[in-house]
Design a protein around this motif. Structure first.
Motif, short mmCIF file in Angstrom:
data_model
loop_
_atom_site.label_atom_id
_atom_site.label_comp_id
_atom_site.label_asym_id
_atom_site.label_seq_id
_atom_site.Cartn_x
_atom_site.Cartn_y
_atom_site.Cartn_z
N SER A 222 -7.43 -6.81 -1.11
CA SER A 222 -7.43 -5.45 -0.68
C SER A 222 -6.36 -4.64 -1.36
O SER A 222 -5.32 -5.42 -1.87
CB SER A 222 -7.31 -5.56 0.80
OG SER A 222 -6.02 -6.08 1.30
N VAL A 223 -6.29 -3.36 -1.36
CA VAL A 223 -5.51 -2.58 -1.96
C VAL A 223 -5.35 -1.31 -0.83
O VAL A 223 -6.14 -0.84 -0.49
CB VAL A 223 -6.02 -2.05 -3.35
CG1 VAL A 223 -7.41 -1.27 -3.23
CG2 VAL A 223 -4.78 -1.24 -4.19
N THR B 160 -5.10 3.33 -4.73
CA THR B 160 -6.28 3.90 -4.14
C THR B 160 -7.57 3.22 -4.58
O THR B 160 -8.38 3.40 -3.63
CB THR B 160 -6.40 5.28 -4.74
OG1 THR B 160 -6.33 5.21 -6.11
CG2 THR B 160 -5.11 6.14 -4.21
N ALA B 161 -7.93 2.47 -5.71
CA ALA B 161 -8.94 1.75 -6.08
C ALA B 161 -8.64 0.63 -6.99
O ALA B 161 -7.56 0.62 -7.79
CB ALA B 161 -10.07 2.89 -6.70
N PHE B 162 -9.52 -0.36 -7.06
CA PHE B 162 -9.18 -1.38 -8.04
C PHE B 162 -10.64 -2.07 -8.21
O PHE B 162 -11.83 -1.98 -7.43
CB PHE B 162 -8.14 -2.46 -7.45
CG PHE B 162 -8.54 -3.38 -6.55
CD1 PHE B 162 -9.29 -2.36 -5.46
CD2 PHE B 162 -8.24 -4.73 -6.50
CE1 PHE B 162 -9.68 -3.46 -4.42
CE2 PHE B 162 -8.65 -5.43 -5.34
CZ PHE B 162 -9.54 -4.86 -4.40
N ASP B 163 -10.78 -2.83 -9.36
CA ASP B 163 -11.89 -3.58 -9.70
C ASP B 163 -11.51 -4.58 -10.75
O ASP B 163 -10.68 -4.71 -11.41
CB ASP B 163 -12.98 -2.91 -10.30
CG ASP B 163 -14.47 -3.26 -10.48
OD1 ASP B 163 -14.63 -4.31 -9.73
OD2 ASP B 163 -15.19 -2.86 -11.36
N PHE B 164 -12.39 -5.89 -10.47
CA PHE B 164 -12.02 -7.11 -11.20
C PHE B 164 -13.01 -7.09 -12.68
O PHE B 164 -14.27 -6.88 -12.24
CB PHE B 164 -12.20 -8.33 -10.27
CG PHE B 164 -11.26 -8.50 -9.24
CD1 PHE B 164 -9.92 -9.23 -9.34
CD2 PHE B 164 -11.28 -7.82 -8.18
CE1 PHE B 164 -9.04 -9.40 -8.56
CE2 PHE B 164 -10.20 -7.78 -7.28
CZ PHE B 164 -9.16 -8.62 -7.52
N VAL C 232 -6.18 -1.17 -11.38
CA VAL C 232 -5.94 -0.59 -10.23
C VAL C 232 -5.53 0.58 -10.57
O VAL C 232 -4.85 1.21 -11.48
CB VAL C 232 -4.49 -1.22 -9.70
CG1 VAL C 232 -4.09 -0.57 -8.15
CG2 VAL C 232 -4.79 -2.92 -9.50
N GLY C 233 -6.17 1.61 -9.82
CA GLY C 233 -5.94 3.05 -9.85
C GLY C 233 -4.95 3.40 -8.51
O GLY C 233 -5.12 2.91 -7.52
N THR C 234 -4.16 4.64 -8.95
CA THR C 234 -3.01 5.02 -7.82
C THR C 234 -3.21 6.52 -7.75
O THR C 234 -3.85 7.23 -8.23
CB THR C 234 -1.64 4.87 -8.59
OG1 THR C 234 -1.47 5.51 -9.80
CG2 THR C 234 -1.58 3.00 -8.84
N GLU C 235 -2.50 6.88 -6.55
CA GLU C 235 -2.48 8.30 -6.31
C GLU C 235 -1.84 9.10 -7.31
O GLU C 235 -1.82 10.44 -7.34
CB GLU C 235 -1.69 8.53 -4.87
CG GLU C 235 -2.59 8.14 -3.59
CD GLU C 235 -1.86 8.70 -2.58
OE1 GLU C 235 -0.96 9.13 -2.50
OE2 GLU C 235 -2.28 8.04 -1.27
N GLU C 236 -0.78 8.40 -8.23
CA GLU C 236 0.00 9.45 -9.21
C GLU C 236 -1.05 9.68 -10.09
O GLU C 236 -0.39 10.15 -11.19
CB GLU C 236 1.27 8.61 -9.92
CG GLU C 236 2.24 8.35 -8.60
CD GLU C 236 1.66 7.16 -7.66
OE1 GLU C 236 0.96 6.24 -8.15
OE2 GLU C 236 2.17 7.12 -6.49
N GLY C 237 -2.26 9.13 -10.43
CA GLY C 237 -3.20 9.43 -11.59
C GLY C 237 -3.19 8.39 -12.63
O GLY C 237 -3.75 8.22 -13.57
N VAL D 119 -12.52 3.48 -9.95
CA VAL D 119 -12.17 2.55 -11.28
C VAL D 119 -13.41 1.49 -11.24
O VAL D 119 -13.38 0.69 -10.26
CB VAL D 119 -10.99 2.38 -11.41
CG1 VAL D 119 -10.32 1.45 -10.53
CG2 VAL D 119 -10.83 1.65 -13.08
N THR D 120 -14.00 1.14 -12.11
CA THR D 120 -15.12 0.23 -12.48
C THR D 120 -15.49 -0.20 -13.72
O THR D 120 -15.48 0.66 -14.48
CB THR D 120 -16.51 0.91 -11.66
OG1 THR D 120 -17.73 -0.17 -11.85
CG2 THR D 120 -16.67 2.28 -12.37
#
Length: 649
Positions: A402-403, A449-453, A463-468, A495-496
């Motif tokens: 989880s992120v 905010t988002a991530f993908d393996f 891993v994507g963040t709020e800072e862009g 992000v995928t």
């Protein structure tokens, strides 16, 4: 003396009889007057007494041509509408006699033949009648005629014998044949030809009948509906199949014929719309198809508005029943993300706005989750934006990641009846270290905010963040990142990784852009500006170059890089209201459909037209190559072109 007319005789006989009756004194006239006189009426005791005005009142009766025996309530089944409907027009005609016959025109060939046969029959009949008339004349003659015999002697014959002799001579005399009319040799209308008729063959196909079972049980009054839940579900699906029959036909067979006349454009056909009254004011925050049952998908409901946080819901819908969810779960906090286990499709992991994670078991339909985190078990302190199931650990325990906005990426393991957490990485903003007088250093926490393996490299994930920014991380290193990408100017919404190409991934952001990356290069390969905040993106499972993106202005954008690498081949609004925002999109793994969710709690299913799912064309003498290798080569070809341009510039 001539006899008297019969009527006069009967009259005289009647008078004589009456006279004899009178003379004999028999009372005949009295008996006759007695039965001809009117009888006295006897009124029943309950008869109404009507006035003269009521007796003179006229009642009008209208005679119609309607058949009184014709039925008025005939119902027929309408295959078009799928329901029974009453017939408005009833035939009032009553047939008393009918006869089937045929008419032959006189000018036709058959008419001429029949007329010719009638003339021949009439001519022979007249000749016979003429002979018979001569014989009658001989009978009326008083003087017998002399008939010459073959021996030359003269004998007197009676009239009957003379008539027979004349008829015999007439019939035995040979007639001159009529002159035959020559027909035109080139007129084939009177000719016939015999052709060999091929024998009729019956072609039949035999198919296996659907399996049947005999079911019998005893029914009685019961308040427990669970005993008939399975039967009720089957009947409900059958009713919905009839209700949405036109949509089901479009889902299975409809293809947009206009795609043949436009090479680089496609359309989306709306199919079913899923909604539930309990989730009316909740936004669609997550979508996920079931990996085993391709008609089943899960929907997470919550809210993206910080000031309007309330409850959450987890619903699972089936395409076989668009009217009502198959499973319903409620939660005190809004659901922000979810994921279904690949090997155990009945386990659904969810992340809540309050930082908790939970696991729902569809085999246990109770309202509460089977597993749930708590403050003691290391729950997040900020909303959980994404969860992903992972492969079982060394002890064969189920686990997922989880992120959250608190900067933690946590691994959760199911051990017996509790969730055990392990912090994998804590996100930090680079260059934001602050020195404290006590000699300590404070780091600004990055908000995930988002991530993908990665699909093949098990330890690597994005891993994507709020800072862009987008970080490439490893499960083995918790203190540093493998790489950092300055991806967007605003928060990364998704992000995928590409399902075919191991080097390519895609990201989207609220800064209106969608970017496609090669993870070995820090600059994006493709950038698309969609003129509105992008809520979600998804790769197509059937092609490495097709993906879809949804924007907050209510549009779905479908791209195919193999057809057009500069702009989308489909830009279509799919929501009814202008202010409705689309939040998520997902491709079905098997069928050519997508589902999109909006901030009003509605999920719309749409079918892709043929131009949005083009396959390689067949070449003469060559088989069409399919498979992952072809998809990888197709995307590699596009990436090489972009790399060459970047090297030149």
């Amino acid at each position: 003396m001539a006899p008297k007319p019969p009527h006069k005789q009967s009259v005289s006989m009647g008078r004589g009889a009456r006279k004899r009756d009178d003379d004999s004194g028999t009372e005949v006239g009295e008996g006759t007057d007695e039965w001809t006189q009117s009888k006295a009426t006897v009124r029943p005791p309950d008869q109404l007494d009507l006035t003269d005005a009521e007796l003179k009142e006229e009642f009008t009766r209208i005679l119609t041509a309607n058949n009184p025996h014709a039925p008025q309530n005939i119902v027929r089944y309408s295959f078009k509408e799928g329901t029974y409907k009453p017939i408005g027009f009833v035939n009032q005609m009553a047939v008393h006699f009918s006869q089937v016959g045929n008419l032959i025109p006189k000018d036709s060939d058959e008419g001429r033949r029949q007329h010719y046969r009638d003339e021949l029959a009439a001519g022979s009949l007249e000749s016979v009648k003429a002979v018979l008339s001569d014989a009658e004349i001989l009978e009326e003659d008083e003087e017998p005629k002399e008939v010459e015999m073959e021996a030359g002697s003269q004998t007197e014959l009676p009239p009957a014998e003379v008539a027979e002799t004349v008829i015999e001579e007439e019939l035995m005399t040979p007639k001159q044949p009529k002159e035959r009319k020559l027909t035109n040799q080139f007129n084939f209308s009177d000719r016939a030809s015999q052709t060999l008729n091929h024998p009729v063959r019956d072609r039949e196909c035999q198919m296996e009948p659907p399996p049947r079972t005999n079911f019998s049980a005893t029914a009685n009054q019961s308040d427990d509906i669970t005993k008939v839940s399975q039967a009720a579900k089957i009947v409900e699906r059958m009713v919905n199949q009839n209700t949405y029959d036109d949509v089901a036909q479009d889902f299975k067979y409809y293809e947009d014929a206009a795609d043949e006349y436009r090479d680089q454009e496609g359309t989306l056909l709306p199919l079913w719309k899923f909604q539930n009254d309990k989730a009316k004011r909740l936004a669609v925050t997550a979508l996920c198809w079931n990996p085993k049952y391709n008609d089943l998908f899960a929907v997470g409901h919550g809210s993206y508005d910080f000031m309007k946080q309330s409850r959450g819901m987890l619903l699972l819908y089936s395409l076989k029943n668009p009217s009502f969810p198959e499973y319903i779960f409620s939660s005190e906090s809004g659901i922000m993300c979810l994921d279904i286990h690949v090997d155990h499709p009945y386990l659904v992991a969810v992340g809540h706005y309050d930082g908790n994670v939970a696991i729902y078991n569809l085999k246990k339909p109770q309202a509460q989750p089977s597993f749930r985190s708590s403050p003691k078990s290391g729950k997040h302190t900020d909303p959980v934006w994404q969860v992903k199931w992972q492969k079982d650990d060394m002890d064969h325990n189920l686990n997922f990641f989880s992120v959250s906005s608190d900067g933690r990426i946590v691994s959760w393991t199911l051990v017996k009846s509790e969730l055990v957490h392990t912090d994998v990485i804590k996100l930090k903003v680079e260059g934001s270290t602050t020195d404290v007088p006590e000699g300590l250093q404070l780091h600004t926490v990055g908000c995930g905010t988002a991530f993908d393996f990665h699909k093949e490299i098990d330890y690597m994930f994005l891993v994507g963040t709020e800072e862009g920014k987008i970080y490439k991380c490893s499960k083995s290193y918790s203190s540093q990142f493998l790489d950092t990408y300055d991806a967007h100017n605003m928060a990364v919404d998704a992000v995928t990784w590409n399902p075919y190409h191991t080097k390519v991934f895609m990201s989207c952001s609220s800064d209106w852009t969608v970017k496609i990356w090669d993870h070995t290069i820090k600059t994006p390969m493709f950038i698309y500006d969609l003129n509105s905040a992008v809520g979600d993106v998804a790769w197509a499972p059937y092609s490495s170059t097709v993906f879809a993106a949804v924007t907050t202005d209510g549009k779905v954008h479908v791209f195919d890089l193999a057809i057009n690498k500069y702009e989308a081949i489909c830009n279509q609004p799919v929501v009814a209201r202008k202010k409705t925002k689309i939040t998520h999109v997902e491709f079905n793994p098997i069928y050519p459909i997508i589902i999109v969710g909006d901030d009003r709690g509605h999920i719309t299913c749409l079918k892709l037209s043929p131009n949005l799912r083009k396959m390689p064309k067949e070449k003469k003498g060559q088989e069409v190559q399919k498979g992952p290798a072809v998809e990888i080569a197709k995307l590699d070809k596009l990436l090489n072109l972009v790399r060459e341009v970047k090297i030149k510039t």
